[in-house]
Motif scaffolding. Structure first.
Motif, PDB file in Angstrom:
ATOM      1  N   SER A 128       7.335   8.775  24.321  1.00  0.00           N
ATOM      2  CA  SER A 128       6.356   9.550  25.087  1.00  0.00           C
ATOM      3  C   SER A 128       5.031   8.796  25.140  1.00  0.00           C
ATOM      4  O   SER A 128       4.615   8.170  24.151  1.00  0.00           O
ATOM      5  N   ASP A 129       4.418   8.847  26.302  1.00  0.00           N
ATOM      6  CA  ASP A 129       3.080   8.271  26.462  1.00  0.00           C
ATOM      7  C   ASP A 129       2.412   9.027  27.603  1.00  0.00           C
ATOM      8  O   ASP A 129       3.082   9.379  28.577  1.00  0.00           O
ATOM      9  N   ILE A 130       1.111   9.263  27.472  1.00  0.00           N
ATOM     10  CA  ILE A 130       0.447  10.023  28.549  1.00  0.00           C
ATOM     11  C   ILE A 130       0.421   9.206  29.850  1.00  0.00           C
ATOM     12  O   ILE A 130       0.344   9.773  30.922  1.00  0.00           O
ATOM     13  N   PRO A 189      -3.311   7.143  19.639  1.00  0.00           N
ATOM     14  CA  PRO A 189      -4.622   6.939  19.007  1.00  0.00           C
ATOM     15  C   PRO A 189      -4.867   7.930  17.861  1.00  0.00           C
ATOM     16  O   PRO A 189      -4.327   9.040  17.855  1.00  0.00           O
ATOM     17  N   THR A 190      -5.701   7.506  16.922  1.00  0.00           N
ATOM     18  CA  THR A 190      -5.893   8.278  15.687  1.00  0.00           C
ATOM     19  C   THR A 190      -6.312   9.727  15.954  1.00  0.00           C
ATOM     20  O   THR A 190      -5.875  10.632  15.243  1.00  0.00           O
ATOM     21  N   ASP A 191      -7.141   9.951  16.984  1.00  0.00           N
ATOM     22  CA  ASP A 191      -7.609  11.332  17.195  1.00  0.00           C
ATOM     23  C   ASP A 191      -6.498  12.280  17.666  1.00  0.00           C
ATOM     24  O   ASP A 191      -6.721  13.487  17.755  1.00  0.00           O
ATOM     25  N   CYS A 230       3.658   7.638  10.435  1.00  0.00           N
ATOM     26  CA  CYS A 230       2.394   7.760  11.175  1.00  0.00           C
ATOM     27  C   CYS A 230       1.527   6.532  10.943  1.00  0.00           C
ATOM     28  O   CYS A 230       1.326   6.103   9.804  1.00  0.00           O
ATOM     29  N   GLU A 231       1.006   6.008  12.012  1.00  0.00           N
ATOM     30  CA  GLU A 231       0.108   4.858  11.903  1.00  0.00           C
ATOM     31  C   GLU A 231      -1.169   5.241  11.156  1.00  0.00           C
ATOM     32  O   GLU A 231      -1.564   6.398  11.115  1.00  0.00           O
ATOM     33  N   LYS A 232      -1.810   4.257  10.591  1.00  0.00           N
ATOM     34  CA  LYS A 232      -3.066   4.473   9.863  1.00  0.00           C
ATOM     35  C   LYS A 232      -4.210   4.597  10.853  1.00  0.00           C
ATOM     36  O   LYS A 232      -4.091   4.020  11.937  1.00  0.00           O
ATOM     37  N   PRO A 233      -5.302   5.250  10.527  1.00  0.00           N
ATOM     38  CA  PRO A 233      -5.409   6.214   9.439  1.00  0.00           C
ATOM     39  C   PRO A 233      -4.737   7.522   9.839  1.00  0.00           C
ATOM     40  O   PRO A 233      -4.524   7.755  11.026  1.00  0.00           O
ATOM     41  N   ALA A 252       6.206  -8.113   7.903  1.00  0.00           N
ATOM     42  CA  ALA A 252       5.806  -6.894   7.186  1.00  0.00           C
ATOM     43  C   ALA A 252       6.080  -5.656   8.040  1.00  0.00           C
ATOM     44  O   ALA A 252       6.535  -4.621   7.539  1.00  0.00           O
ATOM     45  N   TYR A 253       5.823  -5.758   9.344  1.00  0.00           N
ATOM     46  CA  TYR A 253       6.097  -4.617  10.234  1.00  0.00           C
ATOM     47  C   TYR A 253       7.591  -4.320  10.280  1.00  0.00           C
ATOM     48  O   TYR A 253       7.995  -3.159  10.333  1.00  0.00           O
ATOM     49  N   ILE A 254       8.403  -5.366  10.269  1.00  0.00           N
ATOM     50  CA  ILE A 254       9.864  -5.154  10.269  1.00  0.00           C
ATOM     51  C   ILE A 254      10.270  -4.471   8.957  1.00  0.00           C
ATOM     52  O   ILE A 254      10.994  -3.472   8.951  1.00  0.00           O
TER      53      ILE A 254
HETATM   54  N1  LIG Z   1      -0.835  -0.738  11.156  1.00  0.00           N
HETATM   55  C1  LIG Z   1      -1.502  -1.564  11.936  1.00  0.00           C
HETATM   56  O1  LIG Z   1      -1.604  -2.746  11.667  1.00  0.00           O
HETATM   57  C2  LIG Z   1      -2.115  -1.052  13.201  1.00  0.00           C
HETATM   58  C3  LIG Z   1      -2.503  -1.953  14.187  1.00  0.00           C
HETATM   59  C4  LIG Z   1      -3.040  -1.445  15.372  1.00  0.00           C
HETATM   60  C5  LIG Z   1      -3.204  -0.083  15.525  1.00  0.00           C
HETATM   61  N2  LIG Z   1      -2.838   0.773  14.533  1.00  0.00           N
HETATM   62  C6  LIG Z   1      -2.997   2.233  14.685  1.00  0.00           C
HETATM   63  O2  LIG Z   1      -2.035   2.659  15.662  1.00  0.00           O
HETATM   64  C7  LIG Z   1      -2.586   3.695  16.461  1.00  0.00           C
HETATM   65  C8  LIG Z   1      -2.501   3.248  17.929  1.00  0.00           C
HETATM   66  O3  LIG Z   1      -3.204   2.042  18.091  1.00  0.00           O
HETATM   67  P1  LIG Z   1      -2.875   1.000  19.279  1.00  0.00           P
HETATM   68  O4  LIG Z   1      -3.710  -0.185  18.984  1.00  0.00           O
HETATM   69  O5  LIG Z   1      -1.422   0.843  19.460  1.00  0.00           O
HETATM   70  O6  LIG Z   1      -3.513   1.804  20.506  1.00  0.00           O
HETATM   71  P2  LIG Z   1      -3.172   1.637  22.051  1.00  0.00           P
HETATM   72  O7  LIG Z   1      -4.320   2.224  22.760  1.00  0.00           O
HETATM   73  O8  LIG Z   1      -2.732   0.253  22.353  1.00  0.00           O
HETATM   74  O9  LIG Z   1      -1.895   2.581  22.257  1.00  0.00           O
HETATM   75  C9  LIG Z   1      -1.930   3.985  22.135  1.00  0.00           C
HETATM   76  C10 LIG Z   1      -0.963   4.550  23.176  1.00  0.00           C
HETATM   77  O10 LIG Z   1      -0.866   5.956  22.950  1.00  0.00           O
HETATM   78  C11 LIG Z   1      -0.877   6.612  24.212  1.00  0.00           C
HETATM   79  N3  LIG Z   1      -1.273   8.004  24.029  1.00  0.00           N
HETATM   80  C12 LIG Z   1      -2.535   8.531  24.005  1.00  0.00           C
HETATM   81  N4  LIG Z   1      -2.459   9.850  23.773  1.00  0.00           N
HETATM   82  C13 LIG Z   1      -1.141  10.157  23.648  1.00  0.00           C
HETATM   83  C14 LIG Z   1      -0.432  11.370  23.425  1.00  0.00           C
HETATM   84  N5  LIG Z   1      -1.059  12.544  23.273  1.00  0.00           N
HETATM   85  N6  LIG Z   1       0.921  11.330  23.418  1.00  0.00           N
HETATM   86  C15 LIG Z   1       1.586  10.164  23.575  1.00  0.00           C
HETATM   87  N7  LIG Z   1       0.958   8.980  23.807  1.00  0.00           N
HETATM   88  C16 LIG Z   1      -0.383   8.983  23.822  1.00  0.00           C
HETATM   89  C17 LIG Z   1      -1.821   5.782  25.062  1.00  0.00           C
HETATM   90  O11 LIG Z   1      -1.603   5.994  26.434  1.00  0.00           O
HETATM   91  C18 LIG Z   1      -1.450   4.366  24.613  1.00  0.00           C
HETATM   92  O12 LIG Z   1      -0.414   3.801  25.398  1.00  0.00           O
HETATM   93  C19 LIG Z   1      -4.003   3.934  15.950  1.00  0.00           C
HETATM   94  O13 LIG Z   1      -3.972   5.008  15.039  1.00  0.00           O
HETATM   95  C20 LIG Z   1      -4.360   2.632  15.235  1.00  0.00           C
HETATM   96  O14 LIG Z   1      -5.287   2.822  14.170  1.00  0.00           O
HETATM   97  C21 LIG Z   1      -2.280   0.307  13.392  1.00  0.00           C
END
Ligand SMILES: NC(=O)c1ccc[n+]([C@@H]2O[C@H](COP(=O)([O-])OP(=O)(O)OC[C@H]3O[C@@H](n4cnc5c(N)ncnc54)[C@H](O)[C@@H]3O)[C@@H](O)[C@H]2O)c1
Length: 343
Positions: free
Chosen positions: A34-36, A74-76, A94-97, A284-286
């Motif tokens: 799912s993605d918006i 996104p985190t929010d 769940c991704e951080k934070p 590490a991700y794998i």
């Molecule tokens: N562990 C890590 O190393 C690492 C690295 C990067 C990001 N992150 C975390 O991952 C999360 C995402 O970061 P990113 O860099 O991939 O962001 P990004 O903006 O590249 O991707 C987020 C995606 O989520 C989609 N989205 C937004 N609202 C949504 C919803 N309600 N339902 C479904 N999809 C939705 C957006 O359209 C976008 O495609 C954040 O929490 C960030 O902190 C972690």
């Protein structure tokens, strides 16, 4: 359960990376995504054999066939999605934070406790070959009692303006990985934090009351001291750790794409370290998604749980307060502010 059906929520940088890694695992089927901005991902999702592509993550949550979800939005958005997934009994990566708000994270701890679903926080660095070796050696007592931890964690280049605006600031977005590694390798909770911070890379950080450079001093409950230095711009990815103790010292250096050194009359040259987190922490991700899948299949505890997410957030909030008020902040001061909430 011999095959896990997954739903991925959020198909940006990290969501796509997890899909790439998960699709190679046996016992896993990525059923839904799912993605918006669903139109942006349709072709890519189809190429990856994903059956259900939706702009509403509730279609994943309400699907009885789905066993687990990956929250990569996104985190929010995390808090609401975690609540919905836990209520539906889906295991959660769940991704951080976990969230920007400690109050909300604490409430989620209770929600997760009641739901009994597995919850893994996306602290991928614990699964890195170098970081995990440091932890192993320290926990085996090879350096004796840990006295000093040094973490250098500098990005090659700052993120774009829109990201800076929404990321929650240096401590909760970037240093949070280092806070987790600090707890992981030292094997003790942080007791006190003191921060010096500055905007030295790009004035855009100041526009959002953020900083791009920090020295973070840590005092651990076991008496060890630590220092983390962060920069949003080193021009190369600089990820080094040292733990010095009563019997010795363990250090890890950057990872390089090759070990070739060119020696000439002008000096000695080698290629830059692996460019950024996607390259440096690729394995590490794998390993982290594999560990999550194994925890579900074998019904064993996850290796990085919601409390790990929470503890790192506590340190991030203490760091921010320390920076703002220019004083050492005890973690206790932050937890005392959460008195009305059960921890
Ligand atoms: N562990 C890590 O190393 C690492 C690295 C990067 C990001 N992150 C975390 O991952 C999360 C995402 O970061 P990113 O860099 O991939 O962001 P990004 O903006 O590249 O991707 C987020 C995606 O989520 C989609 N989205 C937004 N609202 C949504 C919803 N309600 N339902 C479904 N999809 C939705 C957006 O359209 C976008 O495609 C954040 O929490 C960030 O902190 C972690």
């Amino acid at each position: 359960m011999d095959k896990i059906k997954l739903g991925i929520i959020g198909a940006g940088r990290i969501g796509k990376l997890h899909v790439d890694n998960l699709k190679n695992l046996k016992n896993v089927e990525i059923k839904s995504i799912s993605d918006i901005f669903v139109d942006n991902i349709k072709e890519w999702a189809e190429q990856n054999g994903i059956q259900v592509i939706t702009d509403n993550y509730m279609n994943i949550i309400n699907d009885p066939e789905i066993n687990a979800v990956f929250i990569c939005s996104p985190t929010d958005t995390h808090v609401q999605i975690i609540k919905d997934a836990a209520k539906a009994g889906k295991h959660i990566f769940c991704e951080k934070p976990i969230s920007f708000s400690l109050e909300q994270t604490v409430q989620l701890l209770e929600t997760l406790r009641q739901s009994k679903v597995k919850f893994q926080t996306g602290f991928n660095r614990r699964f890195d070959h170098n970081m995990s070796r440091v932890q192993e050696l320290v926990s085996q007592g090879k350096v004796g009692d840990p006295h000093i931890l040094k973490i250098t964690s500098r990005d090659p280049a700052p993120p774009h303006k829109e990201y800076i605006k929404n990321c929650g600031g240096l401590f909760i977005d970037m240093s949070i990985h280092d806070f987790d590694i600090a707890r992981f390798v030292i094997g003790s909770e942080v007791e006190e934090v003191y921060v010096q911070g500055a905007v030295l890379v790009d004035p855009v950080f100041a526009e959002f009351n953020d900083i791009d450079t920090a020295i973070i001093s840590l005092k651990f409950k076991n008496g060890a001291l630590g220092v983390i230095d962060n920069s949003r711009q080193a021009h190369y990815y600089d990820q080094r750790v040292e733990v010095f103790g009563s019997k010795g010292c363990v250090t890890i250096q950057n990872d390089f794409p090759n070990s070739a050194e060119l020696s000439t009359a002008d000096g000695v040259q080698k290629d830059k370290p692996l460019y950024f987190f996607l390259e440096r922490y690729n394995t590490a991700y794998i390993n982290e998604v594999q560990a999550f899948i194994e925890a579900i299949l074998n019904d064993t505890p996850v290796l990085v749980n919601q409390n790990d997410g929470f503890q790192a957030e506590l340190i991030a909030h203490a760091a921010k307060l320390s920076y703002l008020e220019k004083r050492p902040v005890r973690i206790e001061e932050i937890t005392n502010r959460l008195v009305n909430i059960t921890i």
